[in-house]
Design a protein around this motif. Structure first.
Motif, short mmCIF file in Angstrom:
data_model
loop_
_atom_site.label_atom_id
_atom_site.label_comp_id
_atom_site.label_asym_id
_atom_site.label_seq_id
_atom_site.Cartn_x
_atom_site.Cartn_y
_atom_site.Cartn_z
N ARG A 141 0.96 -1.10 -0.04
CA ARG A 141 -0.01 0.05 0.06
C ARG A 141 0.98 1.21 0.03
O ARG A 141 2.26 1.06 -0.13
N LEU A 142 0.32 2.33 0.20
CA LEU A 142 1.01 3.77 -0.01
C LEU A 142 1.71 3.80 1.54
O LEU A 142 2.33 5.01 1.40
N GLY A 143 1.42 3.15 2.24
CA GLY A 143 1.78 3.58 3.67
C GLY A 143 0.81 3.00 4.71
O GLY A 143 -0.05 2.53 4.21
N PHE A 144 1.22 3.20 5.94
CA PHE A 144 0.30 2.72 7.06
C PHE A 144 -0.76 3.79 7.34
O PHE A 144 -1.82 3.72 7.13
N ALA A 145 -0.04 4.70 8.06
CA ALA A 145 -1.03 5.93 8.36
C ALA A 145 -0.78 7.04 7.33
O ALA A 145 -1.79 8.03 7.00
N ALA A 162 12.55 -7.63 -5.54
CA ALA A 162 11.34 -7.75 -6.15
C ALA A 162 11.34 -7.43 -7.62
O ALA A 162 11.64 -6.30 -8.07
N ALA A 163 10.90 -8.36 -8.49
CA ALA A 163 10.79 -8.00 -9.89
C ALA A 163 9.61 -7.23 -10.52
O ALA A 163 9.62 -6.77 -11.54
N GLN A 164 8.62 -7.12 -9.54
CA GLN A 164 7.52 -6.37 -9.87
C GLN A 164 6.98 -5.92 -8.48
O GLN A 164 6.98 -6.43 -7.46
N LEU A 165 6.13 -4.71 -8.64
CA LEU A 165 5.38 -4.27 -7.59
C LEU A 165 3.92 -4.03 -8.06
O LEU A 165 3.66 -3.57 -8.95
N VAL A 166 3.09 -4.66 -7.24
CA VAL A 166 1.71 -3.97 -7.22
C VAL A 166 1.25 -3.02 -6.07
O VAL A 166 1.58 -3.24 -4.89
N VAL A 167 1.01 -1.91 -6.43
CA VAL A 167 0.61 -0.95 -5.33
C VAL A 167 -0.87 -0.56 -5.44
O VAL A 167 -1.35 0.06 -6.23
N HIS A 168 -1.48 -0.96 -4.24
CA HIS A 168 -2.77 -0.56 -3.96
C HIS A 168 -2.74 0.80 -3.42
O HIS A 168 -2.10 1.13 -2.30
N ALA A 169 -3.52 1.59 -4.06
CA ALA A 169 -3.26 3.17 -4.08
C ALA A 169 -4.12 3.67 -2.76
O ALA A 169 -4.62 4.85 -3.01
N ARG A 170 -3.79 3.15 -1.88
CA ARG A 170 -4.26 3.87 -0.46
C ARG A 170 -3.39 3.39 0.59
O ARG A 170 -2.62 2.53 0.48
N THR A 171 -3.46 3.96 1.77
CA THR A 171 -2.87 3.53 3.23
C THR A 171 -3.60 2.71 3.73
O THR A 171 -4.71 2.42 3.19
N LYS A 172 -3.13 1.84 4.72
CA LYS A 172 -3.66 1.35 5.52
C LYS A 172 -5.08 1.79 6.14
O LYS A 172 -6.08 1.21 6.27
N VAL A 173 -4.63 3.12 6.68
CA VAL A 173 -5.77 3.77 7.51
C VAL A 173 -6.80 4.26 6.43
O VAL A 173 -8.08 4.12 6.82
N GLU A 174 -6.40 4.37 5.32
CA GLU A 174 -7.56 4.72 4.35
C GLU A 174 -8.37 3.50 4.10
O GLU A 174 -9.68 3.61 3.39
N GLY A 175 -8.11 2.26 4.17
CA GLY A 175 -8.58 1.07 4.02
C GLY A 175 -9.06 1.10 2.48
O GLY A 175 -8.30 0.92 1.54
N TRP A 182 -4.18 7.10 -7.51
CA TRP A 182 -3.53 6.68 -8.70
C TRP A 182 -2.26 7.50 -8.97
O TRP A 182 -1.37 6.90 -9.59
N GLU A 183 -2.41 8.84 -8.69
CA GLU A 183 -1.24 9.52 -9.20
C GLU A 183 -0.08 9.04 -8.32
O GLU A 183 1.11 9.47 -8.67
N TRP A 184 -0.18 8.33 -7.10
CA TRP A 184 0.86 7.77 -6.45
C TRP A 184 1.62 6.79 -7.05
O TRP A 184 2.65 6.53 -6.88
N ALA A 186 1.92 6.52 -10.18
CA ALA A 186 2.94 7.07 -11.16
C ALA A 186 4.04 7.61 -10.32
O ALA A 186 5.20 7.68 -10.93
N ARG A 187 4.00 8.10 -9.21
CA ARG A 187 5.18 8.36 -8.41
C ARG A 187 6.12 7.12 -8.05
O ARG A 187 7.43 7.34 -8.24
N VAL A 188 5.30 6.05 -7.79
CA VAL A 188 6.19 5.00 -7.56
C VAL A 188 6.86 4.36 -8.68
O VAL A 188 8.02 3.84 -8.49
N GLN A 189 6.06 4.27 -9.86
CA GLN A 189 6.74 3.79 -11.14
C GLN A 189 7.86 4.83 -11.39
O GLN A 189 9.02 4.25 -11.84
N GLU A 190 7.94 6.07 -11.01
CA GLU A 190 9.06 6.91 -11.43
C GLU A 190 10.36 6.57 -10.58
O GLU A 190 11.52 6.87 -10.87
N ALA A 191 10.19 6.00 -9.43
CA ALA A 191 10.98 5.94 -8.30
C ALA A 191 11.65 4.57 -8.53
O ALA A 191 12.76 4.18 -7.96
N VAL A 192 11.08 3.48 -9.27
CA VAL A 192 11.78 2.31 -9.50
C VAL A 192 11.85 1.69 -11.03
O VAL A 192 11.38 2.42 -11.58
#
Length: 324
Positions: A141-145, A162-175, A182-184, A186-192
């Motif tokens: 996820r995008l983080g815990f809190a 890790a050869a691939q990442l799946v990003v659930h585009a919410r934090t744990k708190v957001e459930g 989804w914009e995050w 894009a940021r993750v893809q730019e970073a890895v």
């Protein structure tokens, strides 16, 4: 582009994996998480959660299955991953996204996003333990809190192997509350430097188009949206290819419901099979008004024979079909 079926614990078991992959459009799927604590689990545990291992780690239609682990002990996870590979696991996936309180309290799932160094250690040890030709992937996820460590976590996972990442585009708190950010993705893809899959709030073809535009990634993992609309992956795959596929109507869904119920009857005791059917029907109500009518009809019914009649399903005939 790849389309994956999400590993939803308590929902997407081998029955639903089989039924949904029959519709088409799904490139790969993942087991419900296998909880690892302090020992190597017996083969029976793997075969219970991933019976597809008996048939080449794929569903009946040939869709590949990945084996997913959840835990916080790098060495123990590594040992279990290595054992799973001997049983036929073609890909090892690691869960850093589960938001369940009971899981997080025991240092599993999304809570580990507070410890990027541990994420790196887990993936590193698992990568070292499994054969080189078997990929190790991760879901986060995008983080815990908060989201402030999302990029650091993604980099920790990929630098660990890790050869691939799946990003659930919410934090744990957001459930599971809308929106998915989804914009995050894009940021993750730019970073890895590895492929990133977008996950979260894709319920329709239009949602997928918006997700793709905002996230900038082609790959997507579908969860509740695919369970509620079984042909969503097929629609997305067709749209990506420039084709058009008519949406599956309620009548076309009936053979899938019949197959689902037949398998639930085989796998579960009469006490639990009706609840399994109602669980899926409740999710189908989002896409099909007829599902609500059927759900209301079955809501208080727990007799399997009467459910057979309500569904218009001839169980003996289906059993004879499969035996032949």
């Amino acid at each position: 582009m790849q389309i994956a079926l999400a590993p939803m614990e308590g929902l997407v078991d081998e029955i639903l994996r089989d039924v949904l992959t029959r519709v088409g459009g799904i490139d790969w799927c993942v087991t419900e998480f296998i909880r690892v604590t302090e020992r190597v689990l017996p083969a029976s545990t793997y075969h219970k959660l991933a019976p597809e291992l008996f048939s080449g780690a794929q569903t009946a239609t040939g869709t590949p299955l990945r084996v997913q682990f959840l835990g916080s002990d790098p060495a123990c996870l590594a040992d279990n991953a290595a054992f799973a590979c001997t049983l036929g696991a073609p890909v090892i996936d690691l869960n850093f996204g589960c938001p369940a309180k009971t899981v997080n309290k025991s240092r599993g799932g999304a809570v580990l996003l507070n410890e990027p160094e541990l994420l790196h250690a887990i993936v590193r040890e698992v990568r070292r333990a499994v054969p080189a030709q078997i990929p190790v992937t991760a879901k986060m996820r995008l983080g815990f809190a908060h989201k402030n460590a999302a990029l650091e976590c993604a980099q920790a996972l990929t630098e660990g192997g890790a050869a691939q990442l799946v990003v659930h585009a919410r934090t744990k708190v957001e459930g599971y509350k809308p929106p998915a950010h989804w914009e995050w993705v894009a940021r993750v893809q730019e970073a890895v430097k590895v492929p990133v899959f977008a996950n979260g709030e894709v319920w329709s073809l239009d949602d997928w188009r918006r997700c793709r535009e905002v996230s900038g990634v082609d790959d997507v993992m579908l969860g509740r949206g695919l369970v509620a609309r079984p042909d969503l992956a097929r629609q997305i795959a067709a749209a990506r290819a420039g084709d058009e596929v008519l949406a599956m109507d309620w009548q076309a869904l009936q053979p899938l419901l019949a197959e689902f119920w037949l398998q639930a009857r085989r796998k579960m005791s009469p006490r639990y099979a009706p609840g399994r059917l109602k669980q899926w029907l409740a999710m189908l109500t989002r896409s099909y008004p007829e599902a609500m009518e059927l759900f209301n009809l079955l809501r208080r019914e727990n007799d399997c024979l009467r459910i057979d009649a309500m569904l218009g399903i001839d169980i003996p005939a289906l059993e004879q079909r499969d035996a032949g």
